[in-house]
Design an enzyme around this catalytic site. Structure first.
Site: not given
Length: 386
Positions: A128, A342, A369
């Site tokens: 956390g 695509q 991160e």
């Protein structure tokens, strides 16, 4: 698409990579679409990751690990990322952000309490750090923890926390302001077990991607835990976790490389099978050039994270190289997801095709991160220009 044997990995690592790739193709891939559609982390698959020993890969055998290294862990994460980024990030976060801080900074008692189940995959830990007002600026943490009668009293909130609400989540390690030192805010890290009164896990986020990954906001209201739940030295919370995040960036780069390769494999297969104006799509030079560029990105991304991982495993500085790897590989994942979509044309816009999932999933690789802008800042500092 790229023969891993050309990367001088050693036979043990190659065998592990082959094992996890086979597991990914045979077990994870067939479940990925439904898990993504229902936004459900398949806990039986997580248990099988534990049975394979993947949660304990980079830890010493004497603490219940497999005695491997970070390179080996990243090969496993890359293999899973090819077919399902949600499963790959579950493993990455469990090891890098859940177990590694306990192993690196914990006391003997904390290691004995938590590591056996974490390394066996019977339990998950969460990390956390991020808050509504503290993302890239981790020093802006507002969650607080004060000592009272031999207990830490934690108040505040966290957001975007991976593995924080699964049935086997046992704790979250929380960064919190614990006072001031030399006129500066002191931030420490504290282990808060799941189910502690006042600790609430909010509803899962409705995310753009990584639908099967378990991600929640957390709140702490008068949460009391023993003083010995301090993880590492008081006031070293940010410094310790910056090192943990450096390692995590290598693992994220490996995940992104796997995603880029998964897009390449799918695009090559589709281009060979798809007939356009009487000929296979793969015979068109433009398509060939697109696929060649995708291969280039995969190869370059893998070289980048392998270099950073080898430095880390060799005990050498790797902060800059981890930033380069994370930047290079996440860019490769996004570019390959776009190009693969695509190549697939209209089918690429259908969620039943893996490239559509990679297109949605890969964006967070440029954010999580440490955003790619942060990686550029790290690299600029290494150059002495920031």
């Amino acid at each position: 698409m790229i023969d891993l044997s050309t990367y001088d990995l050693g036979e043990d690592r190659l065998e592990l990579a082959r094992l996890v790739r086979a597991f990914a193709d045979e077990v994870v891939a067939p479940r990925a679409y439904e898990a993504d559609r229902t936004k459900t982390l398949p806990m039986d698959v997580v248990a099988q990751l534990g049975d394979l020993g993947l949660f304990g890969l980079p830890f010493p055998e004497e603490v219940g690990g497999q005695g491997g290294d970070y390179t080996t862990l990243c090969l496993a994460i890359e293999a899973l990322g090819r077919v399902d980024q949600s499963i790959a990030i579950t493993l990455e976060a469990a090891v890098s952000l859940g177990a590694m801080p306990i192993h690196r900074f914990g006391t003997d008692a904390q290691r004995a309490q938590w590591l056996p189940d974490l390394l066996a995959g019977r339990a998950l830990g969460a990390f956390g750090l991020t808050e509504p007002e503290a993302g890239s600026d981790a020093a802006a943490t507002r969650t607080t923890a004060r000592l009272d009668a031999g207990e830490w009293v934690v108040d505040g909130s966290k957001q975007f926390i991976t593995n924080s609400g699964t049935p086997i989540t046992r704790f979250v390690t929380v960064t919190a302001v614990t006072g001031e030192r030399d006129g500066r805010t002191e931030i420490s890290t504290i282990i808060v077990p799941s189910g502690t009164p006042g600790f609430a896990v909010g509803p899962a986020y409705d995310k753009v991607g990584w639908h099967a990954s378990d991600t929640h906001p957390l709140s702490f209201s008068g949460v009391r835990v023993p003083e010995e739940n301090l993880l590492g030295e008081r006031g070293r919370g940010i410094a310790n976790f910056l090192h943990i995040l450096d390692e995590g960036r290598i693992a994220i780069a490996a995940l992104a490389t796997g995603a880029a390769e998964g897009c390449l494999e799918a695009a090559v297969d589709y281009a060979r099978r798809r007939t356009v104006f009487g000929a296979a799509l793969s015979t068109r030079q433009h398509t060939q050039f697109v696929l060649a560029a995708m291969q280039q990105r995969v190869h370059t991304a893998r070289l980048a994270w392998l270099h950073a991982a080898r430095l880390r495993d060799g005990g050498k500085p790797f902060t800059t190289e981890a930033a380069v790897a994370k930047l290079t590989a996440s860019d490769a994942a996004m570019a390959n997801a776009r190009d693969a979509t695509q190549v697939f044309g209209g089918n690429g816009f259908m969620n039943e095709y893996p490239v559509a999932r990679h297109y949605r999933d890969s964006k967070i690789l440029e954010i999580g991160e440490g955003t790619n802008e942060v990686q550029l800042l790290v690299i600029a500092r290494a150059l002495g220009v920031a």
